[in-house]
Design an enzyme around this catalytic site. Sequence first.
Site, PDB file in Angstrom:
ATOM      1  N   ASP A 117       0.861  -1.195   0.000  1.00 10.61           N
ATOM      2  CA  ASP A 117       0.000   0.000   0.000  1.00 10.61           C
ATOM      3  C   ASP A 117       0.894   1.240   0.000  1.00 10.61           C
ATOM      4  O   ASP A 117       1.937   1.244   0.655  1.00 10.61           O
ATOM      5  CB  ASP A 117      -0.891  -0.019   1.259  1.00 10.61           C
ATOM      6  CG  ASP A 117      -2.130   0.831   1.118  1.00 10.61           C
ATOM      7  OD1 ASP A 117      -3.243   0.284   1.224  1.00 10.61           O
ATOM      8  OD2 ASP A 117      -2.003   2.057   0.896  1.00 10.61           O
ATOM      9  N   ASN A 118       0.473   2.284  -0.718  1.00  6.22           N
ATOM     10  CA  ASN A 118       1.276   3.515  -0.689  1.00  6.22           C
ATOM     11  C   ASN A 118       0.777   4.489   0.384  1.00  6.22           C
ATOM     12  O   ASN A 118       1.314   5.591   0.515  1.00  6.22           O
ATOM     13  CB  ASN A 118       1.313   4.195  -2.067  1.00  6.22           C
ATOM     14  CG  ASN A 118      -0.026   4.790  -2.475  1.00  6.22           C
ATOM     15  OD1 ASN A 118      -0.999   4.723  -1.730  1.00  6.22           O
ATOM     16  ND2 ASN A 118      -0.065   5.376  -3.657  1.00  6.22           N
ATOM     17  N   LEU A 119      -0.238   4.082   1.128  1.00  9.52           N
ATOM     18  CA  LEU A 119      -0.800   4.879   2.228  1.00  9.52           C
ATOM     19  C   LEU A 119      -1.280   6.259   1.767  1.00  9.52           C
ATOM     20  O   LEU A 119      -1.308   7.199   2.559  1.00  9.52           O
ATOM     21  CB  LEU A 119       0.211   5.001   3.392  1.00  9.52           C
ATOM     22  CG  LEU A 119       0.626   3.673   4.026  1.00  9.52           C
ATOM     23  CD1 LEU A 119       1.655   3.904   5.141  1.00  9.52           C
ATOM     24  CD2 LEU A 119      -0.566   2.906   4.606  1.00  9.52           C
ATOM     25  N   PHE A 158      -8.176   4.950  -7.102  1.00  6.71           N
ATOM     26  CA  PHE A 158      -8.967   6.128  -6.741  1.00  6.71           C
ATOM     27  C   PHE A 158     -10.410   5.813  -7.078  1.00  6.71           C
ATOM     28  O   PHE A 158     -10.686   5.142  -8.078  1.00  6.71           O
ATOM     29  CB  PHE A 158      -8.469   7.352  -7.514  1.00  6.71           C
ATOM     30  CG  PHE A 158      -7.079   7.780  -7.132  1.00  6.71           C
ATOM     31  CD1 PHE A 158      -6.772   8.103  -5.819  1.00  6.71           C
ATOM     32  CD2 PHE A 158      -6.062   7.861  -8.083  1.00  6.71           C
ATOM     33  CE1 PHE A 158      -5.489   8.498  -5.458  1.00  6.71           C
ATOM     34  CE2 PHE A 158      -4.777   8.250  -7.733  1.00  6.71           C
ATOM     35  CZ  PHE A 158      -4.491   8.575  -6.419  1.00  6.71           C
ATOM     36  N   SER A 164     -16.566  -2.774  -9.919  1.00 10.33           N
ATOM     37  CA  SER A 164     -17.611  -1.930  -9.347  1.00 10.33           C
ATOM     38  C   SER A 164     -18.885  -2.014 -10.176  1.00 10.33           C
ATOM     39  O   SER A 164     -18.833  -2.205 -11.398  1.00 10.33           O
ATOM     40  CB  SER A 164     -17.105  -0.489  -9.337  1.00 10.33           C
ATOM     41  OG  SER A 164     -18.162   0.405  -9.103  1.00 10.33           O
ATOM     42  N   TYR A 179     -14.393   7.001 -13.680  1.00  6.92           N
ATOM     43  CA  TYR A 179     -14.038   5.959 -12.701  1.00  6.92           C
ATOM     44  C   TYR A 179     -14.562   4.590 -13.161  1.00  6.92           C
ATOM     45  O   TYR A 179     -13.827   3.606 -13.208  1.00  6.92           O
ATOM     46  CB  TYR A 179     -14.622   6.332 -11.328  1.00  6.92           C
ATOM     47  CG  TYR A 179     -14.688   5.179 -10.378  1.00  6.92           C
ATOM     48  CD1 TYR A 179     -13.530   4.667  -9.801  1.00  6.92           C
ATOM     49  CD2 TYR A 179     -15.917   4.571 -10.071  1.00  6.92           C
ATOM     50  CE1 TYR A 179     -13.604   3.574  -8.944  1.00  6.92           C
ATOM     51  CE2 TYR A 179     -15.984   3.492  -9.220  1.00  6.92           C
ATOM     52  CZ  TYR A 179     -14.821   2.993  -8.659  1.00  6.92           C
ATOM     53  OH  TYR A 179     -14.890   1.912  -7.829  1.00  6.92           O
ATOM     54  N   LYS A 200     -12.632   0.872 -14.441  1.00  8.57           N
ATOM     55  CA  LYS A 200     -12.897  -0.492 -13.955  1.00  8.57           C
ATOM     56  C   LYS A 200     -13.256  -1.411 -15.119  1.00  8.57           C
ATOM     57  O   LYS A 200     -12.810  -2.568 -15.187  1.00  8.57           O
ATOM     58  CB  LYS A 200     -14.025  -0.473 -12.918  1.00  8.57           C
ATOM     59  CG  LYS A 200     -13.671   0.280 -11.636  1.00  8.57           C
ATOM     60  CD  LYS A 200     -12.632  -0.478 -10.831  1.00  8.57           C
ATOM     61  CE  LYS A 200     -12.193   0.247  -9.584  1.00  8.57           C
ATOM     62  NZ  LYS A 200     -11.176  -0.466  -8.817  1.00  8.57           N
ATOM     63  N   ALA A 250     -25.114  15.213  -9.824  1.00  8.37           N
ATOM     64  CA  ALA A 250     -25.014  14.829 -11.241  1.00  8.37           C
ATOM     65  C   ALA A 250     -24.614  13.365 -11.378  1.00  8.37           C
ATOM     66  O   ALA A 250     -23.736  12.887 -10.653  1.00  8.37           O
ATOM     67  CB  ALA A 250     -23.993  15.714 -11.936  1.00  8.37           C
ATOM     68  N   ASP A 265     -26.246  10.661 -10.634  1.00  5.95           N
ATOM     69  CA  ASP A 265     -26.827   9.692  -9.688  1.00  5.95           C
ATOM     70  C   ASP A 265     -28.106   9.077 -10.274  1.00  5.95           C
ATOM     71  O   ASP A 265     -29.092   9.789 -10.473  1.00  5.95           O
ATOM     72  CB  ASP A 265     -27.210  10.390  -8.372  1.00  5.95           C
ATOM     73  CG  ASP A 265     -26.091  10.375  -7.349  1.00  5.95           C
ATOM     74  OD1 ASP A 265     -25.006   9.861  -7.675  1.00  5.95           O
ATOM     75  OD2 ASP A 265     -26.318  10.872  -6.233  1.00  5.95           O
TER      76      ASP A 265
HETATM   77  N1  UDP Z   1     -26.205  10.619  -0.881  1.00  4.44           N
HETATM   78  C1  UDP Z   1     -26.774  11.727  -0.263  1.00  4.44           C
HETATM   79  N2  UDP Z   1     -25.966  12.559   0.452  1.00  4.44           N
HETATM   80  C2  UDP Z   1     -24.631  12.361   0.600  1.00  4.44           C
HETATM   81  C3  UDP Z   1     -24.052  11.220  -0.021  1.00  4.44           C
HETATM   82  C4  UDP Z   1     -24.868  10.379  -0.754  1.00  4.44           C
HETATM   83  O1  UDP Z   1     -27.989  11.954  -0.374  1.00  4.44           O
HETATM   84  O2  UDP Z   1     -23.957  13.170   1.261  1.00  4.44           O
HETATM   85  C5  UDP Z   1     -27.055   9.679  -1.645  1.00  4.44           C
HETATM   86  C6  UDP Z   1     -26.696   9.567  -3.122  1.00  4.44           C
HETATM   87  O3  UDP Z   1     -27.378  10.508  -3.888  1.00  4.44           O
HETATM   88  C7  UDP Z   1     -27.128   8.122  -3.427  1.00  4.44           C
HETATM   89  C8  UDP Z   1     -26.872   7.389  -2.113  1.00  4.44           C
HETATM   90  O4  UDP Z   1     -26.840   8.395  -1.109  1.00  4.44           O
HETATM   91  O5  UDP Z   1     -28.521   8.065  -3.699  1.00  4.44           O
HETATM   92  C9  UDP Z   1     -25.539   6.643  -2.093  1.00  4.44           C
HETATM   93  O6  UDP Z   1     -24.511   7.509  -2.484  1.00  4.44           O
HETATM   94  P1  UDP Z   1     -22.973   7.126  -2.299  1.00  4.44           P
HETATM   95  O7  UDP Z   1     -22.160   8.315  -2.682  1.00  4.44           O
HETATM   96  O8  UDP Z   1     -22.764   6.579  -0.927  1.00  4.44           O
HETATM   97  O9  UDP Z   1     -22.746   5.929  -3.292  1.00  4.44           O
HETATM   98  P2  UDP Z   1     -22.950   5.810  -4.890  1.00  4.44           P
HETATM   99  O10 UDP Z   1     -24.204   5.024  -5.071  1.00  4.44           O
HETATM  100  O11 UDP Z   1     -23.019   7.181  -5.453  1.00  4.44           O
HETATM  101  O12 UDP Z   1     -21.763   5.045  -5.330  1.00  4.44           O
END
Ligand code: UDP
Length: 323
Positions: free
Chosen positions: A31-33, A75, A116, A140, A144, A282, A284
């Site tokens: 691990d690079n910590l 990351f 992922s 990201y 993957k 954005a 989501d």
């Molecule tokens: N979410 C939120 N507030 C936060 C972080 C996340 O409402 O501060 C919501 C986000 O819109 C999603 C869910 O929680 O519906 C899970 O988000 P997270 O970032 O944990 O994981 P993701 O599904 O984006 O990988």
Amino acid sequence: MHVLVIGGAGYIGSHVVTALIAAGNRVTVFDNLSSGLRINLQPGAAFVHGDIRRPDSLRAALAADVEAVVHLAAFKAAGESMERPEKYADNNIGGTIQILNAMTEAGVSRFIFSSSAAVYGEPEYLPIDEDHPQKPENFYGFTKLEIERLLGWYDTLKGVRFAALRYFNAAGYAPDESVVGLEQNPANLLPVIMDVARGVRRELQIFGDDYETRDGTGVRDYVHVSDLARGHVQALDYIDKNDASLAVNLGSESGLSVLEILSAARWITGREIPARTVGRRAGDPAELVATSAFARETLGWKAELSDVDSLVETSWKVYRRYL
Ligand code: UDP
């Protein structure tokens, strides 16, 4: 088996280390910590401080009779990956190529990869199975997916047998409190809620309450990190016994909304946890839920600790240490 866990000081990685040790493996953490923490290093594991972009340190780590590699060093902030793709290309894709080349040079042919659900992008149907179209919405997720494709070629051309584990939303902490490091500057829902509960953040921002879901907030498939960790052990066993590769979803197969997690957290912590609805974030999607039928059939894996109470309780047990 002697397993090199790259990224083994991170949140998921350190849980994987505990599961591998419990299953009788010898573990070395590499691990690079940069985001991993010394406090996450497990007493039973050796540690090499190195970076995946430096082939010499990888070669040296692999030279010590390593029989399998688990790679979790990446990351993972989707938003940042859209602003700094070069950082993600270099570390996630470039770093993985360094690992694969060092592995094939050293004759190591078992590889467990942290993939992922982000490889799928906006869901076209639910629950998401492994045949769902792969159209990542962010860079990201692209990194993957690109690595999964590379792995297919290294399997064919170099005999690398791999398991690409497509995590849904990892959450929770080992119930035995063997991992107690907190993620730095978390952006994920449960760590943010925990930070509000312990008073280091003022409020939770709810990213939208007008989605077409049961309560209007985003629904995700949260899978307990100890369930995920066990999945790595079972995947390693699978590729070893079957001399075959696979890409598989690891999810709890049930969805939880932001409000459901928030209300469980208020109940379990006994704290107010102020929250305010803001605009959507954005990229989501409204809902992401996996089917893990393939993991059940191939690996015999199933989420066992991924109910909302276990996710929140095991997290709070660790976070309350930092009150
Ligand atoms: N979410 C939120 N507030 C936060 C972080 C996340 O409402 O501060 C919501 C986000 O819109 C999603 C869910 O929680 O519906 C899970 O988000 P997270 O970032 O944990 O994981 P993701 O599904 O984006 O990988």
